[in-house]
Write a protein that holds these residues in place. Sequence first.
Motif, mmCIF file in Angstrom:
data_model
loop_
_atom_site.group_PDB
_atom_site.id
_atom_site.type_symbol
_atom_site.label_atom_id
_atom_site.label_comp_id
_atom_site.label_asym_id
_atom_site.label_seq_id
_atom_site.Cartn_x
_atom_site.Cartn_y
_atom_site.Cartn_z
ATOM 1 N N UNK A 166 0.845 -1.206 0.000
ATOM 2 C CA UNK A 166 0.000 0.000 0.000
ATOM 3 C C UNK A 166 0.874 1.247 0.000
ATOM 4 N N UNK A 167 1.877 1.262 0.879
ATOM 5 C CA UNK A 167 2.730 2.438 1.015
ATOM 6 C C UNK A 167 3.512 2.709 -0.266
ATOM 7 N N UNK A 168 4.036 1.664 -0.889
ATOM 8 C CA UNK A 168 4.775 1.849 -2.134
ATOM 9 C C UNK A 168 3.874 2.415 -3.229
ATOM 10 N N UNK A 169 2.641 1.936 -3.302
ATOM 11 C CA UNK A 169 1.693 2.433 -4.297
ATOM 12 C C UNK A 169 1.356 3.891 -4.007
ATOM 13 N N UNK A 170 1.152 4.191 -2.727
ATOM 14 C CA UNK A 170 0.866 5.560 -2.323
ATOM 15 C C UNK A 170 2.019 6.498 -2.680
ATOM 16 N N UNK A 171 3.230 5.974 -2.650
ATOM 17 C CA UNK A 171 4.413 6.771 -2.994
ATOM 18 C C UNK A 171 4.617 6.898 -4.505
ATOM 19 N N UNK A 172 3.679 6.323 -5.283
ATOM 20 C CA UNK A 172 3.720 6.504 -6.724
ATOM 21 C C UNK A 172 4.174 5.318 -7.547
ATOM 22 N N UNK A 173 4.457 4.207 -6.916
ATOM 23 C CA UNK A 173 4.907 3.028 -7.646
ATOM 24 C C UNK A 173 3.692 2.300 -8.228
#
Length: 82
Positions: A56-63
């Motif tokens: 979730x965090x990686x996706x939130x960071x734009x990945x």
Amino acid sequence: MKLPVIRHLQKNNDVQKLESTLDVLESFCDHRSVSEQEMDVIGELVTNICGAIEVHQMIEDGMPERDAANNFVKKVLGSIDK
């Protein structure tokens, strides 16, 4: 750790819900009557939930979603090899 489970958890739950679930599982484990077998199952659940939170965090960071999941698996496998 099961990537399909992590992806399912990540897609169908928000971070707050996952973190609340972790809190409940940790509290459950603190009770003295929890068996080793139950601890093993909960350990697997906790690992998958933590993975979902991290993805979730990686996706939130734009990945992109696919890259986030793959990077998470590479990170875990890399830490096992060490």
